[in-house]
Structure formats: C-alpha cells, structure tokens
Motif scaffolding. Sequence first.
Motif, PDB file in Angstrom:
ATOM      1  N   SER A 165       0.658  -1.084   0.446  1.00 28.37           N
ATOM      2  CA  SER A 165      -0.069   0.199   0.076  1.00 28.37           C
ATOM      3  C   SER A 165       0.591   1.325   0.374  1.00 28.37           C
ATOM      4  O   SER A 165       0.535   2.277  -0.330  1.00 28.37           O
ATOM      5  CB  SER A 165      -0.944  -0.071   1.396  1.00 28.37           C
ATOM      6  N   VAL A 166       2.139   0.486   0.553  1.00 32.10           N
ATOM      7  CA  VAL A 166       2.846   2.088   0.621  1.00 32.10           C
ATOM      8  C   VAL A 166       4.294   1.951  -0.118  1.00 32.10           C
ATOM      9  O   VAL A 166       5.078   1.030   0.135  1.00 32.10           O
ATOM     10  CB  VAL A 166       3.274   2.916   2.205  1.00 32.10           C
ATOM     11  N   MET A 167       4.795   2.752  -0.801  1.00 32.89           N
ATOM     12  CA  MET A 167       6.076   2.627  -1.257  1.00 32.89           C
ATOM     13  C   MET A 167       7.082   3.553  -0.557  1.00 32.89           C
ATOM     14  O   MET A 167       5.953   4.975  -0.972  1.00 32.89           O
ATOM     15  CB  MET A 167       6.371   2.693  -3.075  1.00 32.89           C
TER      16      MET A 167
ATOM     17  N   THR B 285      11.316  14.731  -5.029  1.00 32.24           N
ATOM     18  CA  THR B 285      10.135  14.163  -5.418  1.00 32.24           C
ATOM     19  C   THR B 285      10.301  13.173  -5.735  1.00 32.24           C
ATOM     20  O   THR B 285      10.213  12.500  -6.673  1.00 32.24           O
ATOM     21  CB  THR B 285       9.408  15.183  -6.772  1.00 32.24           C
ATOM     22  N   ILE B 286       8.609  12.520  -4.834  1.00 34.05           N
ATOM     23  CA  ILE B 286       8.167  10.951  -4.975  1.00 34.05           C
ATOM     24  C   ILE B 286       7.326  10.889  -5.808  1.00 34.05           C
ATOM     25  O   ILE B 286       6.136  11.315  -5.702  1.00 34.05           O
ATOM     26  CB  ILE B 286       8.417  10.277  -4.150  1.00 34.05           C
ATOM     27  N   SER B 287       6.997  10.039  -7.036  1.00 38.80           N
ATOM     28  CA  SER B 287       6.137   9.331  -7.358  1.00 38.80           C
ATOM     29  C   SER B 287       6.427   7.998  -8.130  1.00 38.80           C
ATOM     30  O   SER B 287       6.777   7.814  -8.184  1.00 38.80           O
ATOM     31  CB  SER B 287       6.342  10.802  -8.532  1.00 38.80           C
ATOM     32  N   ARG B 288       4.890   7.992  -8.909  1.00 38.52           N
ATOM     33  CA  ARG B 288       4.926   6.207  -9.233  1.00 38.52           C
ATOM     34  C   ARG B 288       3.958   6.318 -10.265  1.00 38.52           C
ATOM     35  O   ARG B 288       3.362   7.353 -10.623  1.00 38.52           O
ATOM     36  CB  ARG B 288       4.485   5.393  -8.060  1.00 38.52           C
ATOM     37  N   ASP B 289       4.104   5.487 -11.048  1.00 39.78           N
ATOM     38  CA  ASP B 289       3.852   4.859 -12.720  1.00 39.78           C
ATOM     39  C   ASP B 289       3.179   3.370 -11.899  1.00 39.78           C
ATOM     40  O   ASP B 289       3.562   2.143 -11.552  1.00 39.78           O
ATOM     41  CB  ASP B 289       4.704   4.948 -13.518  1.00 39.78           C
ATOM     42  N   ASN B 290       1.630   3.456 -11.516  1.00 42.77           N
ATOM     43  CA  ASN B 290       0.883   2.166 -11.560  1.00 42.77           C
ATOM     44  C   ASN B 290       1.060   1.355 -12.619  1.00 42.77           C
ATOM     45  O   ASN B 290       1.059  -0.103 -12.696  1.00 42.77           O
ATOM     46  CB  ASN B 290      -0.562   1.933 -10.549  1.00 42.77           C
ATOM     47  N   ALA B 291       0.959   1.561 -13.673  1.00 40.80           N
ATOM     48  CA  ALA B 291       0.828   0.926 -14.866  1.00 40.80           C
ATOM     49  C   ALA B 291       2.267   0.430 -15.149  1.00 40.80           C
ATOM     50  O   ALA B 291       2.327  -1.539 -15.660  1.00 40.80           O
ATOM     51  CB  ALA B 291       0.322   1.426 -16.349  1.00 40.80           C
ATOM     52  N   LYS B 292       3.025   0.894 -14.889  1.00 37.67           N
ATOM     53  CA  LYS B 292       4.654  -0.003 -14.760  1.00 37.67           C
ATOM     54  C   LYS B 292       5.409  -0.473 -13.947  1.00 37.67           C
ATOM     55  O   LYS B 292       6.690  -1.163 -13.843  1.00 37.67           O
ATOM     56  CB  LYS B 292       5.328   1.127 -15.188  1.00 37.67           C
ATOM     57  N   ASN B 293       4.010  -0.231 -12.447  1.00 37.29           N
ATOM     58  CA  ASN B 293       4.812  -0.977 -11.370  1.00 37.29           C
ATOM     59  C   ASN B 293       6.785  -0.001 -11.208  1.00 37.29           C
ATOM     60  O   ASN B 293       7.153  -0.906 -10.382  1.00 37.29           O
ATOM     61  CB  ASN B 293       5.480  -2.238 -11.315  1.00 37.29           C
ATOM     62  N   VAL B 294       6.583   1.157 -11.292  1.00 38.24           N
ATOM     63  CA  VAL B 294       7.922   1.756 -11.086  1.00 38.24           C
ATOM     64  C   VAL B 294       7.055   3.349 -10.224  1.00 38.24           C
ATOM     65  O   VAL B 294       6.258   3.582 -10.222  1.00 38.24           O
ATOM     66  CB  VAL B 294       8.040   2.049 -12.376  1.00 38.24           C
TER      67      VAL B 294
ATOM     68  N   ARG C 234       0.005   4.211  -2.383  1.00 41.13           N
ATOM     69  CA  ARG C 234      -0.428   3.569  -3.923  1.00 41.13           C
ATOM     70  C   ARG C 234      -1.408   4.026  -4.903  1.00 41.13           C
ATOM     71  O   ARG C 234      -0.996   4.190  -5.632  1.00 41.13           O
ATOM     72  CB  ARG C 234      -2.073   2.231  -3.384  1.00 41.13           C
ATOM     73  N   SER C 235      -2.243   5.573  -4.337  1.00 36.14           N
ATOM     74  CA  SER C 235      -2.403   6.422  -5.813  1.00 36.14           C
ATOM     75  C   SER C 235      -1.476   7.419  -6.088  1.00 36.14           C
ATOM     76  O   SER C 235      -1.944   7.958  -6.870  1.00 36.14           O
ATOM     77  CB  SER C 235      -4.096   6.588  -5.115  1.00 36.14           C
ATOM     78  N   GLY C 236      -0.727   8.213  -4.781  1.00 40.18           N
ATOM     79  CA  GLY C 236      -0.224   8.661  -5.455  1.00 40.18           C
ATOM     80  C   GLY C 236      -1.079  10.347  -4.835  1.00 40.18           C
ATOM     81  O   GLY C 236       0.314  10.782  -5.042  1.00 40.18           O
TER      82      GLY C 236
END
Length: 124
Positions: A32-34, A69-78, A53-55
């Motif tokens: 749930s958290v990265m 800055t932290i960010s995430r791309d859930n489609a790429k799992n990055v 998870r949602s950013g």
Amino acid sequence: QVQLVESGGGMVQAGVSLRLSCAASGRTSSSSVMAWFRQAPGKEREVVAAITRSGGSTYYADSVKGRFTISRDNAKNVVYLQMNSLKPEDTAVYYCAAAQRPTTVIVPAEYDWWGQGTQVTVTS
C-alpha cells in the motif's frame, strides 16, 4: 512476495539532479505504501520519501523537502525519486521499500520488502 530493483544511482557534483527508479514485480498489489530510504556510512537508515498506492499522499523528510519528489507509475509498477539540487550530505545508499499496512511510513521495520540499494555519491 514483492521484488524491488533500484537503478539510477551514480556519482555527481553538487547542484545537479538525479532520478532514481524502483521497478517492482511480483504481488505488487500487496503493497500500500512505497518509500525511498537512505543510509550513509555510520548512520542509521532513514526515510527520504514515501507515497501511497494512489499517489494521492506523500511524505518527505525535512532534509529533502523542496528538492526531492517521489512519484509512481502504477501501470509500469515503477516508483521514482527525482532528486534536484543535490548536496554532499545526500551521499548514501538509497533503498526502495514496500509495505503492506504500515502504521507509520518513517520506520524501516514497518516495511516488508526491500531492494538491494543503489549508491548515490555527491561531490562538492
């Protein structure tokens, strides 16, 4: 199980930027958290930034606010960590971590999976 692989570290001069990436695989829906942690020689591992998870919610250590800055791309799992205006005191091994249901995002023990780390060295 979740596998995490960091990349993007290196040796740079103060003032420049680096972007770290953390590629996740396996049961990524379990986390749930990265977060990104770092550990300098002789120091304890400390949280740098975390993201849900949602950013929609992020956390930053005071020492990096306004620069990282932290960010995430859930489609790429990055998950990314954009680091700007780097300082020599940012030198450390940077680790990506994932947690299922942390009660707090700043404590390393709350995280269930870890990457192998990537070295960031900032010279003056």
